[in-house]
Design a protein around this motif. Structure first.
Motif, PDB file in Angstrom:
ATOM      1  N   GLN A   1       5.666   1.023  -7.368  1.00 51.00           N
ATOM      2  CA  GLN A   1       5.840   1.410  -5.970  1.00 51.00           C
ATOM      3  C   GLN A   1       6.410   0.255  -5.136  1.00 51.00           C
ATOM      4  OE1 GLN A   1       1.650   2.374  -6.544  1.00 51.00           O
ATOM      5  NE2 GLN A   1       1.910   3.928  -4.948  1.00 51.00           N
ATOM      6  N   ASN A   2       6.995   0.631  -4.024  1.00 51.19           N
ATOM      7  CA  ASN A   2       7.453  -0.361  -3.065  1.00 51.19           C
ATOM      8  C   ASN A   2       6.269  -1.009  -2.361  1.00 51.19           C
ATOM      9  OD1 ASN A   2      10.204   0.052  -3.496  1.00 51.19           O
ATOM     10  ND2 ASN A   2      10.326   1.686  -1.995  1.00 51.19           N
ATOM     11  N   GLY A   3       6.416  -2.272  -2.013  1.00 53.18           N
ATOM     12  CA  GLY A   3       5.427  -2.906  -1.164  1.00 53.18           C
ATOM     13  C   GLY A   3       4.398  -3.736  -1.911  1.00 53.18           C
ATOM     14  N   LEU A   4       3.327  -4.049  -1.193  1.00 48.58           N
ATOM     15  CA  LEU A   4       2.333  -5.019  -1.646  1.00 48.58           C
ATOM     16  C   LEU A   4       0.927  -4.432  -1.507  1.00 48.58           C
ATOM     17  CD1 LEU A   4       1.968  -8.095  -2.421  1.00 48.58           C
ATOM     18  CD2 LEU A   4       1.728  -8.529   0.027  1.00 48.58           C
ATOM     19  N   GLY A   5       0.105  -4.572  -2.564  1.00 48.44           N
ATOM     20  CA  GLY A   5      -1.296  -4.194  -2.471  1.00 48.44           C
ATOM     21  C   GLY A   5      -1.732  -3.042  -3.361  1.00 48.44           C
ATOM     22  N   HIS A   6      -0.802  -2.443  -4.115  1.00 40.42           N
ATOM     23  CA  HIS A   6      -1.157  -1.275  -4.918  1.00 40.42           C
ATOM     24  C   HIS A   6      -2.074  -1.617  -6.085  1.00 40.42           C
ATOM     25  CE1 HIS A   6       2.871  -0.681  -3.138  1.00 40.42           C
ATOM     26  NE2 HIS A   6       2.315   0.427  -2.718  1.00 40.42           N
TER      27      HIS A   6
ATOM     28  N   ILE B   1       6.593  -9.297  -7.429  1.00 43.39           N
ATOM     29  CA  ILE B   1       6.209  -8.345  -6.386  1.00 43.39           C
ATOM     30  C   ILE B   1       6.725  -8.804  -5.029  1.00 43.39           C
ATOM     31  CG2 ILE B   1       4.220  -7.443  -5.106  1.00 43.39           C
ATOM     32  CD1 ILE B   1       2.730  -7.363  -7.843  1.00 43.39           C
ATOM     33  N   TRP B   2       6.577 -10.080  -4.748  1.00 41.00           N
ATOM     34  CA  TRP B   2       7.067 -10.603  -3.466  1.00 41.00           C
ATOM     35  C   TRP B   2       8.597 -10.592  -3.398  1.00 41.00           C
ATOM     36  CZ3 TRP B   2       5.287 -11.879   1.250  1.00 41.00           C
ATOM     37  CH2 TRP B   2       3.898 -11.878   1.443  1.00 41.00           C
TER      38      TRP B   2
ATOM     39  N   GLU C   1       6.304   4.036   4.298  1.00 49.77           N
ATOM     40  CA  GLU C   1       5.477   3.012   3.657  1.00 49.77           C
ATOM     41  C   GLU C   1       5.524   1.688   4.425  1.00 49.77           C
ATOM     42  OE1 GLU C   1       5.536   4.062  -1.010  1.00 49.77           O
ATOM     43  OE2 GLU C   1       7.501   3.554  -0.205  1.00 49.77           O
ATOM     44  N   ILE C   2       5.802   1.764   5.711  1.00 50.20           N
ATOM     45  CA  ILE C   2       5.986   0.557   6.509  1.00 50.20           C
ATOM     46  C   ILE C   2       4.794  -0.390   6.423  1.00 50.20           C
ATOM     47  CG2 ILE C   2       5.103   1.642   8.632  1.00 50.20           C
ATOM     48  CD1 ILE C   2       8.059  -0.846   8.415  1.00 50.20           C
ATOM     49  N   ASP C   3       3.572   0.141   6.323  1.00 48.43           N
ATOM     50  CA  ASP C   3       2.388  -0.723   6.297  1.00 48.43           C
ATOM     51  C   ASP C   3       2.273  -1.523   5.012  1.00 48.43           C
ATOM     52  OD1 ASP C   3       0.734  -0.289   8.805  1.00 48.43           O
ATOM     53  OD2 ASP C   3       1.131   1.756   8.203  1.00 48.43           O
ATOM     54  N   PHE C   4       2.932  -1.070   3.948  1.00 50.13           N
ATOM     55  CA  PHE C   4       2.903  -1.782   2.676  1.00 50.13           C
ATOM     56  C   PHE C   4       4.124  -2.677   2.499  1.00 50.13           C
ATOM     57  CE2 PHE C   4      -0.088   1.579   2.128  1.00 50.13           C
ATOM     58  CZ  PHE C   4      -1.023   1.117   1.221  1.00 50.13           C
TER      59      PHE C   4
END
Length: 316
Positions: free
Chosen positions: A101-106, A182-183, A269-272
């Motif tokens: 997935q896109n983003g950070l924290g999954h 990821i970053w 998904e802006i928050d991620f």
């Protein structure tokens, strides 16, 4: 290898279709209209100006799929916990769960739901756009997927996953620095996602506006500073590299996933993505004013859409 794509929308269908072409036993798990179209007429993949048909089984219920070797999670970030919990029927004794997935924290969410030992992390630069139910535009040319164990080791299961991707002609790398990966992918999403959503521009016209590029570079520069403050080792050394990589190999009409969501009246998904930069910036004391404004703009657009988009936008 028996694989289930959990969240087989545009990207999930593109990736699942190509993996199926490579010989993997792939099951798509997604929304009824798209899944019904795939079962009725097959999955149509468009690459360039050419369409090709892929025959792959599609489902709306995890129980109909049963345990698999690999679950590739591609649901919207804000649905991760709910979707994986509802799809526990996919998890057998030897099942691996991989988030692309896109983003950070999954990975934190997946670890809480299925257990740390099942989870591997990853990011993909493969692109997908839903043209119609059962019909997806694919962007794989020069688009790499990277996977890694959370502890940085190179395991047998990673090698097996990599072999399946390679058999499908997909570029894949096993990384010993998956947090950095990821970053690095987050930087690419930071560069274009919110700006495409705000301007409603696909990549061709988006990249033609110098002021948009300047804003993207500023947002990525902030994110890089946050990552460095966290001690993350980045492969991205220049913010402009993230801006360039976002559009690499994709056609001018390609739309960022955030824009696709807004056009459908859905939450983003802006928050991620940019929101994750803001949150981690607060933790490390790194200012992130550009990302904060981009988050505010997307939240405002979501509020204007009303319905689920506004509710999810406020709750995230």
């Amino acid at each position: 290898m028996r694989i289930c794509i959990l969240g087989a929308g545009a990207l999930g269908s593109a990736l699942g279709g190509v993996l199926a072409e490579g010989g993997a036993d792939v099951r798509l798990l997604g929304r009824p209209v798209h899944m019904e179209a795939v079962n009725h007429s097959g999955l149509t993949l468009r690459e360039g100006q050419h369409d090709r048909k892929v025959h792959v089984q599609a489902h709306t219920d995890a129980a109909a799929v049963g345990p698999v070797d690999l679950v590739i999670v591609l649901v919207k970030s804000f649905h991760t916990r709910e979707a994986v919990t509802a799809a526990r029927a996919l998890i057998g004794p030897e099942t691996t769960v991989l988030s692309l997935q896109n983003g950070l924290g999954h990975e934190d969410i997946l670890t809480e739901v299925v257990g740390h030992d099942r989870v591997v992390a990853g990011k993909t630069y493969v692109g997908g756009v839903m043209l119609a139910p059962g019909h997806v535009r694919v962007g794989t040319l020069g688009k790499e997927t990277l996977i890694g164990e959370l502890d940085g080791t190179v395991s047998a299961r990673l090698r097996q996953i990599a072999a399946v991707f390679e058999a499908a002609g997909l570029a894949i790398t096993v990384s010993t620095n998956i947090l950095g990966v990821i970053w690095d992918k987050l930087l690419v999403n930071v560069a274009t996602g919110a700006l495409s959503g705000i301007t409603r521009l696909p990549y061709g016209p988006l990249y033609a506006v110098p002021e948009v590029e300047d804003c993207a570079i500023a947002a990525v520069t902030e994110a890089m500073a946050v990552a460095q403050a966290q001690g993350v080792t980045l492969a991205t050394l220049d913010a402009r590299d993230a801006w360039a990589k976002a559009a690499e190999g994709l056609p001018p009409e390609f739309k960022a996933s955030m824009l696709q969501s807004l056009e459908k009246g859905s939450a983003t998904e802006i928050d991620f993505i940019n929101g994750a930069v803001v949150r981690w910036g607060e933790r490390t004391g790194v200012p992130t004013p550009v990302n904060r404004v981009l988050v505010a703009c997307i939240k405002g657009i979501e509020a204007g859409l009303g319905g689920d988009a506004a509710v999810l936008g406020r709750a995230a």
